[in-house]
Design an enzyme around this catalytic site. Structure first.
Site, PDB file in Angstrom:
ATOM      1  N   HIS A 190     -67.084 -42.615 -39.753  1.00 38.63           N
ATOM      2  CA  HIS A 190     -68.454 -42.647 -40.287  1.00 38.63           C
ATOM      3  C   HIS A 190     -69.072 -41.258 -40.287  1.00 38.63           C
ATOM      4  CE1 HIS A 190     -68.089 -46.910 -39.192  1.00 38.63           C
ATOM      5  NE2 HIS A 190     -68.773 -47.024 -40.308  1.00 38.63           N
ATOM      6  N   GLU A 432     -47.634 -37.213 -54.818  1.00 37.72           N
ATOM      7  CA  GLU A 432     -47.953 -36.841 -53.437  1.00 37.72           C
ATOM      8  C   GLU A 432     -46.808 -37.151 -52.470  1.00 37.72           C
ATOM      9  OE1 GLU A 432     -51.494 -38.910 -52.155  1.00 37.72           O
ATOM     10  OE2 GLU A 432     -50.923 -40.765 -53.141  1.00 37.72           O
ATOM     11  N   ASP A 456     -51.360 -35.327 -49.023  1.00 39.56           N
ATOM     12  CA  ASP A 456     -50.167 -36.071 -48.622  1.00 39.56           C
ATOM     13  C   ASP A 456     -48.886 -35.319 -48.948  1.00 39.56           C
ATOM     14  OD1 ASP A 456     -50.928 -38.448 -47.292  1.00 39.56           O
ATOM     15  OD2 ASP A 456     -51.801 -39.160 -49.169  1.00 39.56           O
ATOM     16  N   CYS A 503     -55.860 -32.980 -56.892  1.00 45.60           N
ATOM     17  CA  CYS A 503     -57.072 -33.601 -56.347  1.00 45.60           C
ATOM     18  C   CYS A 503     -57.065 -33.589 -54.826  1.00 45.60           C
ATOM     19  CB  CYS A 503     -57.262 -35.009 -56.892  1.00 45.60           C
ATOM     20  SG  CYS A 503     -55.943 -36.133 -56.416  1.00 45.60           S
TER      21      CYS A 503
END
Ligand code: PEP
Ligand code: MG
Length: 594
Positions: A190, A432, A456, A503
């Site tokens: 969070h 990835e 990744d 990305c």
């Protein structure tokens, strides 16, 4: 002495300031015999209802500030508050043993915490923090104790903590909290999500920052690279000061020119797009000049909630994003759950190697109902603008074809039912996994576009868990093997005449911009706060030279050597520009082969 810690940068930018060491509240509670259990129990009930009102208020404030979904965490807190076990124990001990309620509350918190934190499943461990948070609020009310809080800070400071509970993060004093450095958490915590939404530079997963930093120590938080420097030397401070000024200037300069296309000096266009987690982020992305959404991490619609989002909820989220961006493209990535992203509502058990486990497309192919509902929502939303669908963690052709077949089934079903959607929707694959690079030519035949997930790709090519703070120094985006993989994927895309973006986090770090453009990456997608910086960088790059430089990097032997070269180059770029005219006649495309 200067201490440098490596963590995970989850909100970009550089913050420098005095440390505010924040400890999750612990309240001293003593055991005592009570005479009047009824009066004591009334005090307990009053505290609980006051906390309920406080949590309701927090829920509303959070929903207004950053959206309903993030406010859901307080719904979870409210459920814990109504936990009958706690009240039953308080009543029993007060009446039978004549023990004060706050002692029983404290004891229940301690027992639950111990039990939850010993469970392997991270979803239970996450709940521990919520439980402590709620329990402490009750205790503070009963004992009239002041809880340390981050909502009113006296001066600008860097929050340093082992962890920041969600309720404190949501109420953070956004003016004075200039940076965040915490031991716990990952990019899906969070605190990380909120730091990004608030644009506060943040590094998580530091392990020991809470023990190294003393109150008021000067702290540097480099949220772009994931570094934290405690008690920096004058030299380090000067270096970061300079970088901070450069980043701020570049951001301001580009903010002022936000509608200009992002183009190199010699006219080569490299659109800069935004990565988003939630549709609420679209507005900010547009403000900083994003030319599309290159990655919508749709799994965030599934996190922090106890039930699955319905097809309708998903449709609304995608439609809102695509309508706001129209006619610019929005790339919706299908659910990339698993690994370090655990959704309470999904059937994911603990795994020995979650990053190599039941993740992303692997999960979706085995859960066709969940997958189809998402694809239906995406296709339905495609009538509102320019949507592209992208599959994560593709490792080979069969997986890609299976995913595309499910999409075809969903499309055929919508057609049968007369529901409108874009029949020419672009479908692409993330690159990835190293095997996807190896097979990029084959995958390209089945794709309208590629997008390289460097986060990744680095993890899997170097065998370095991206979330493991122990080996974080080995997680090296500038590693020559990583750059060679990017280059190979770009060459395959070019041969197949399909666009290829990056990305992963590398796209948002200007140090890599020149090499990526030089490799032939056609667009870059990043956290929207990084867009001004990267655009500034693009506007200083000459494409013809970038190609040469990129080739030079992949011929180097180590990541350090490459990074040094990139840093020197970035520093020299403006000086170099003064001489460019002299050399411009000599430039030629020297895109050699490995
Ligand atoms: C990546 O792996 O680079 C990527 C963009 O996806 P995520 O960070 O969501 O895994
Ligand atoms: Mg990824």
């Amino acid at each position: 002495m200067e201490v440098v810690l490596k963590g995970e940068g989850v909100s970009p930018g550089i913050a420098i300031g005095p440390a505010l060491t924040f400890r999750v509240n612990t309240i001293d509670v003593t055991k005592r015999k009570i005479k009047n259990p009824d009066a004591e129990l009334a005090r307990f009930d009053r505290a609980v209802s006051e906390v309920r009102a406080e949590l309701e208020r927090l829920r509303e404030q959070t929903a207004l500030a950053i959206g309903e979904r993030h406010a859901d965490i307080f719904k979870a807190h409210l459920l814990l508050l109504d936990d009958v076990t706690m009240r039953e124990e308080v009543v029993r001990f007060a009446r039978e043993e004549k023990i004060n309620p706050e002692y029983v509350v404290n004891d229940v918190i301690a027992r639950y915490t111990k039990m939850l934190s010993s469970v392997d499943d991270p979803r239970f461990r996450e709940r521990t923090q919520d439980f402590v948070d709620v329990g402490n609020r009750i205790l503070a009310r009963m004992l009239n104790a002041d809880l340390e809080s981050l909502d009113k800070l006296e001066h600008p400071c860097v929050i340093v903590a082992h962890d920041v509970p969600p309720s404190d993060a949501a109420r953070l004093d956004r003016k004075n909290a200039v940076g965040i450095a915490i031991d716990a958490g990952g990019p899906t915590s969070h605190t990380a999500i909120l730091a990004r939404a608030f644009e506060i530079p943040a590094v998580v997963g530091l392990r020991f920052v809470g023990s190294y930093a003393m109150p008021n120590d000067t702290i540097i938080v480099d949220g772009t690279r994931g570094d934290v420097v405690i008690r920096p030397t004058q030299e380090t401070l000067a270096k970061y000061d300079a970088r901070k000024v450069r980043e701020t200037r570049a951001r301001e300069a580009l903010m002022a020119a936000e509608l200009k296309p992002s183009v190199t000096i010699d006219g080569h266009k490299v659109p800069t797009m935004a990565n988003i987690e939630l549709p609420e982020e679209v507005a900010h992305s547009i403000r900083v000049g994003a030319q599309g959404i290159g990655l919508f991490r749709t799994e965030y619609l599934f996190l922090n909630r106890r039930t699955l989002p319905t097809e309708e909820e998903q449709y609304e989220a995608y439609a809102a994003a695509v309508q706001a961006m129209n006619p610019a493209p929005v790339t919706l990535r299908t659910l990339d759950i698993g690994g370090d992203k655990i959704a309470g509502a999904l059937p994911q058990g603990p795994e020995d190697n979650p990053q190599l486990g039941w993740r992303a497309i692997r999960f979706c192919l085995e859960k066709p109902d969940i997958f189809k509902a998402q694809l239906r929502a995406m296709l339905r939303a495609s009538v509102h603008g320019n949507i592209q669908i992208m599959f994560p963690l593709i490792s080979g052709l069969d997986e890609l074809l299976r995913a595309k077949n499910v999409l075809k089934e969903v499309a055929a079903d919508l057609e049968r039912r007369g529901i409108q959607f874009n029949k020419k929707i672009a479908v692409g694959s993330m690159i990835e996994v190293p095997s996807a690079v190896e097979l990029a030519d084959v995958l390209a035949r089945e794709c309208d576009f590629f997008s390289i997930g460097t986060n990744d790709l680095i993890q899997y090519s170097l065998a370095v868990d991206r979330g493991n703070e122990r080996i974080a120094q080995m997680y090296e985006p500038s590693h020559p093997a990583v750059l060679r993989l990017i280059r190979r994927a770009a060459r395959a895309a070019k041969a197949a005449r399909i666009p290829i973006s990056v990305c992963g986090e590398m796209a948002g770090d200007p140090i890599f911009t020149e090499a990526l453009i030089g490799f032939g990456i056609t667009s870059l997608s990043m956290s929207s706060v990084a867009i001004p910086l990267v655009r500034a960088e693009i506007s200083h790059i000459r494409y013809s030279l970038a190609k040469r430089f990129a080739l030079r990097t992949v011929r180097m032997g180590t990541g350090t050597e490459i990074l040094d070269a990139m840093q020197r180059r970035s520093k020299q770029r403006s000086a170099l520009e003064e001489y460019l005219d002299m050399f411009s006649d000599d430039e030629h495309d020297s895109d050699g082969k490995l």
